[in-house]
Design a protein around this motif. Structure first.
Motif, PDB file in Angstrom:
ATOM      1  N   PRO A  33       0.818  -1.212   0.000  1.00 50.34           N
ATOM      2  CA  PRO A  33       0.000   0.000   0.000  1.00 50.34           C
ATOM      3  C   PRO A  33       0.855   1.267   0.000  1.00 50.34           C
ATOM      4  O   PRO A  33       1.956   1.289   0.565  1.00 50.34           O
ATOM      5  N   ARG A  34       0.341   2.287  -0.625  1.00 50.21           N
ATOM      6  CA  ARG A  34       1.049   3.565  -0.772  1.00 50.21           C
ATOM      7  C   ARG A  34       1.522   4.125   0.578  1.00 50.21           C
ATOM      8  O   ARG A  34       2.641   4.616   0.698  1.00 50.21           O
ATOM      9  N   GLU A  35       0.680   4.057   1.610  1.00 50.27           N
ATOM     10  CA  GLU A  35       1.050   4.593   2.924  1.00 50.27           C
ATOM     11  C   GLU A  35       2.292   3.887   3.463  1.00 50.27           C
ATOM     12  O   GLU A  35       3.164   4.506   4.051  1.00 50.27           O
ATOM     13  N   LEU A  36       2.358   2.576   3.258  1.00 53.61           N
ATOM     14  CA  LEU A  36       3.494   1.790   3.752  1.00 53.61           C
ATOM     15  C   LEU A  36       4.778   2.147   2.996  1.00 53.61           C
ATOM     16  O   LEU A  36       5.843   2.302   3.598  1.00 53.61           O
ATOM     17  N   VAL A  37       4.665   2.308   1.682  1.00 55.76           N
ATOM     18  CA  VAL A  37       5.832   2.666   0.875  1.00 55.76           C
ATOM     19  C   VAL A  37       6.333   4.054   1.286  1.00 55.76           C
ATOM     20  O   VAL A  37       7.527   4.268   1.464  1.00 55.76           O
ATOM     21  N   PHE A  38       5.407   4.978   1.492  1.00 57.65           N
ATOM     22  CA  PHE A  38       5.782   6.331   1.931  1.00 57.65           C
ATOM     23  C   PHE A  38       6.482   6.279   3.294  1.00 57.65           C
ATOM     24  O   PHE A  38       7.510   6.929   3.503  1.00 57.65           O
ATOM     25  N   GLN A  39       5.945   5.482   4.212  1.00 58.07           N
ATOM     26  CA  GLN A  39       6.551   5.371   5.549  1.00 58.07           C
ATOM     27  C   GLN A  39       7.980   4.842   5.473  1.00 58.07           C
ATOM     28  O   GLN A  39       8.838   5.239   6.260  1.00 58.07           O
ATOM     29  N   ALA A  40       8.236   3.957   4.515  1.00 60.26           N
ATOM     30  CA  ALA A  40       9.590   3.409   4.362  1.00 60.26           C
ATOM     31  C   ALA A  40      10.603   4.513   4.047  1.00 60.26           C
ATOM     32  O   ALA A  40      11.780   4.393   4.362  1.00 60.26           O
ATOM     33  N   TRP A  41      10.134   5.599   3.445  1.00 60.31           N
ATOM     34  CA  TRP A  41      10.991   6.739   3.108  1.00 60.31           C
ATOM     35  C   TRP A  41      11.064   7.772   4.229  1.00 60.31           C
ATOM     36  O   TRP A  41      11.899   8.675   4.178  1.00 60.31           O
ATOM     37  N   SER A  42      10.180   7.677   5.199  1.00 55.02           N
ATOM     38  CA  SER A  42      10.030   8.783   6.145  1.00 55.02           C
ATOM     39  C   SER A  42      10.431   8.449   7.580  1.00 55.02           C
ATOM     40  O   SER A  42      10.430   9.335   8.422  1.00 55.02           O
ATOM     41  N   PHE A  56      20.413  14.439   2.616  1.00 54.06           N
ATOM     42  CA  PHE A  56      19.227  14.957   1.937  1.00 54.06           C
ATOM     43  C   PHE A  56      18.862  16.253   2.661  1.00 54.06           C
ATOM     44  O   PHE A  56      18.924  16.302   3.892  1.00 54.06           O
ATOM     45  N   VAL A  57      18.436  17.252   1.916  1.00 49.64           N
ATOM     46  CA  VAL A  57      17.764  18.402   2.512  1.00 49.64           C
ATOM     47  C   VAL A  57      16.371  18.416   1.891  1.00 49.64           C
ATOM     48  O   VAL A  57      16.212  18.600   0.680  1.00 49.64           O
ATOM     49  N   TYR A  58      15.374  18.148   2.734  1.00 48.46           N
ATOM     50  CA  TYR A  58      14.000  18.032   2.229  1.00 48.46           C
ATOM     51  C   TYR A  58      13.461  19.398   1.819  1.00 48.46           C
ATOM     52  O   TYR A  58      13.576  20.368   2.555  1.00 48.46           O
ATOM     53  N   GLN A  59      12.845  19.447   0.624  1.00 49.09           N
ATOM     54  CA  GLN A  59      12.273  20.678   0.092  1.00 49.09           C
ATOM     55  C   GLN A  59      10.752  20.694   0.266  1.00 49.09           C
ATOM     56  O   GLN A  59      10.180  21.705   0.616  1.00 49.09           O
ATOM     57  N   GLU A  60      10.161  19.547  -0.039  1.00 51.76           N
ATOM     58  CA  GLU A  60       8.699  19.475  -0.096  1.00 51.76           C
ATOM     59  C   GLU A  60       8.280  18.078   0.340  1.00 51.76           C
ATOM     60  O   GLU A  60       8.884  17.096  -0.084  1.00 51.76           O
ATOM     61  N   ILE A  61       7.272  18.001   1.187  1.00 50.26           N
ATOM     62  CA  ILE A  61       6.747  16.695   1.603  1.00 50.26           C
ATOM     63  C   ILE A  61       5.224  16.779   1.590  1.00 50.26           C
ATOM     64  O   ILE A  61       4.644  17.644   2.240  1.00 50.26           O
ATOM     65  N   GLU A  62       4.609  15.914   0.810  1.00 46.42           N
ATOM     66  CA  GLU A  62       3.145  15.785   0.813  1.00 46.42           C
ATOM     67  C   GLU A  62       2.853  14.345   1.208  1.00 46.42           C
ATOM     68  O   GLU A  62       3.156  13.427   0.437  1.00 46.42           O
ATOM     69  N   ALA A  63       2.306  14.161   2.391  1.00 46.87           N
ATOM     70  CA  ALA A  63       2.117  12.813   2.939  1.00 46.87           C
ATOM     71  C   ALA A  63       1.466  11.875   1.923  1.00 46.87           C
ATOM     72  O   ALA A  63       0.439  12.201   1.336  1.00 46.87           O
ATOM     73  N   PHE A  64       2.104  10.745   1.742  1.00 46.46           N
ATOM     74  CA  PHE A  64       1.691   9.632   0.880  1.00 46.46           C
ATOM     75  C   PHE A  64       1.742   9.938  -0.613  1.00 46.46           C
ATOM     76  O   PHE A  64       1.507   9.062  -1.429  1.00 46.46           O
ATOM     77  N   ASP A  65       2.056  11.198  -1.005  1.00 46.71           N
ATOM     78  CA  ASP A  65       2.058  11.557  -2.426  1.00 46.71           C
ATOM     79  C   ASP A  65       3.440  11.854  -2.990  1.00 46.71           C
ATOM     80  O   ASP A  65       3.785  11.383  -4.064  1.00 46.71           O
ATOM     81  N   LYS A  66       4.219  12.661  -2.266  1.00 44.86           N
ATOM     82  CA  LYS A  66       5.438  13.175  -2.885  1.00 44.86           C
ATOM     83  C   LYS A  66       6.463  13.598  -1.827  1.00 44.86           C
ATOM     84  O   LYS A  66       6.115  14.133  -0.793  1.00 44.86           O
ATOM     85  N   ILE A  67       7.743  13.351  -2.164  1.00 43.32           N
ATOM     86  CA  ILE A  67       8.871  13.840  -1.369  1.00 43.32           C
ATOM     87  C   ILE A  67       9.873  14.458  -2.357  1.00 43.32           C
ATOM     88  O   ILE A  67      10.229  13.822  -3.353  1.00 43.32           O
ATOM     89  N   VAL A  68      10.299  15.688  -2.080  1.00 43.47           N
ATOM     90  CA  VAL A  68      11.307  16.356  -2.899  1.00 43.47           C
ATOM     91  C   VAL A  68      12.481  16.702  -1.982  1.00 43.47           C
ATOM     92  O   VAL A  68      12.277  17.245  -0.898  1.00 43.47           O
ATOM     93  N   TRP A  69      13.689  16.348  -2.425  1.00 44.54           N
ATOM     94  CA  TRP A  69      14.863  16.662  -1.618  1.00 44.54           C
ATOM     95  C   TRP A  69      16.065  16.932  -2.521  1.00 44.54           C
ATOM     96  O   TRP A  69      16.085  16.521  -3.671  1.00 44.54           O
ATOM     97  N   VAL A  70      17.042  17.618  -1.954  1.00 44.24           N
ATOM     98  CA  VAL A  70      18.327  17.809  -2.624  1.00 44.24           C
ATOM     99  C   VAL A  70      19.313  16.863  -1.957  1.00 44.24           C
ATOM    100  O   VAL A  70      19.467  16.862  -0.739  1.00 44.24           O
ATOM    101  N   ASN A  71      19.945  16.020  -2.784  1.00 42.96           N
ATOM    102  CA  ASN A  71      20.870  14.992  -2.315  1.00 42.96           C
ATOM    103  C   ASN A  71      22.303  15.415  -2.628  1.00 42.96           C
ATOM    104  O   ASN A  71      22.562  15.908  -3.715  1.00 42.96           O
ATOM    105  N   SER A  72      23.188  15.229  -1.672  1.00 43.31           N
ATOM    106  CA  SER A  72      24.600  15.572  -1.856  1.00 43.31           C
ATOM    107  C   SER A  72      25.468  14.575  -1.100  1.00 43.31           C
ATOM    108  O   SER A  72      25.004  13.956  -0.146  1.00 43.31           O
ATOM    109  N   PHE A  73      26.707  14.463  -1.539  1.00 39.58           N
ATOM    110  CA  PHE A  73      27.694  13.813  -0.694  1.00 39.58           C
ATOM    111  C   PHE A  73      28.064  14.835   0.367  1.00 39.58           C
ATOM    112  O   PHE A  73      27.991  16.042   0.149  1.00 39.58           O
ATOM    113  N   SER A  74      28.452  14.364   1.546  1.00 39.26           N
ATOM    114  CA  SER A  74      28.803  15.298   2.613  1.00 39.26           C
ATOM    115  C   SER A  74      29.963  14.736   3.406  1.00 39.26           C
ATOM    116  O   SER A  74      30.383  13.595   3.199  1.00 39.26           O
ATOM    117  N   ASP A  75      30.436  15.553   4.333  1.00 47.29           N
ATOM    118  CA  ASP A  75      31.417  15.046   5.285  1.00 47.29           C
ATOM    119  C   ASP A  75      30.666  14.685   6.575  1.00 47.29           C
ATOM    120  O   ASP A  75      29.443  14.828   6.653  1.00 47.29           O
TER     121      ASP A  75
END
Length: 168
Positions: A18-27, A72-91
């Motif tokens: 289910p979509r909610e479960l997949v979203f939770q795996a990311w959050s 990751f620096v999260y830009q936008e989060i819409e529960a169960f629909d969308k996650i937007v982030w900027v990904n970088s290598f870091s120290d």
């Protein structure tokens, strides 16, 4: 070449969960460390603040003991629909750094993942493109599509296995 001209990496994958479960795996921190990252790498989470402006800061250790940090620096989060982030290598302190294996990998990659319900399963679409990158970095990014598709394929295989375990 401007960012608008740089090709976007697009990967679509269907999960039997289910979509909610997949979203939770990311959050959730306990979930992300079980499946995020290259196959065979051990993920340790330094910080997860899952909200717009929040940060996911983690280390990845390869089977041969090499350690890299990512952020990751999260830009936008819409529960169960969308996650937007900027990904970088870091120290270890969370400062953005060049990838340890190439000076041409863009410092910042914008990722957007969407979750669409489909007959009780979930269709996940990932879109990736560099931001604030030079033409040379954009060109290098486009040249990495095949290896990135394989890398995300392995990561998404791990997500699939993790979701199967969660559903039991």
């Amino acid at each position: 070449m401007s960012n608008s001209e740089c090709k976007e990496l697009v990967i679509t994958r269907e999960f039997q969960a289910p979509r909610e479960l997949v979203f939770q795996a990311w959050s959730q921190v306990d979930h992300l460390k079980q499946w995020w990252g290259p196959k065979g790498f051990e993920i340790k989470v330094s910080q997860l603040d899952f909200r717009p402006g929040g940060v996911f800061h983690y280390s990845m250790q390869s089977p041969d003991g090499n350690q890299m940090w990512g952020k990751f620096v999260y830009q936008e989060i819409e529960a169960f629909d969308k996650i937007v982030w900027v990904n970088s290598f870091s120290d270890e302190a969370g400062h953005i750094v060049r990838a340890p294996f190439s000076d041409l990998i863009p410092l910042e990659i914008r990722n957007e993942v969407t979750f669409r319900e489909d007959n009780g399963g979930t269709i996940l679409t990932l879109r990736s493109r560099p931001i604030n990158a030079t033409a040379e970095e954009e060109s290098f990014f486009e040249g990495m599509f095949e290896s990135m598709q394989q890398g995300f394929g392995g990561t998404f295989d791990q997500l699939e296995q993790f979701l199967a375990e969660l559903k039991k």
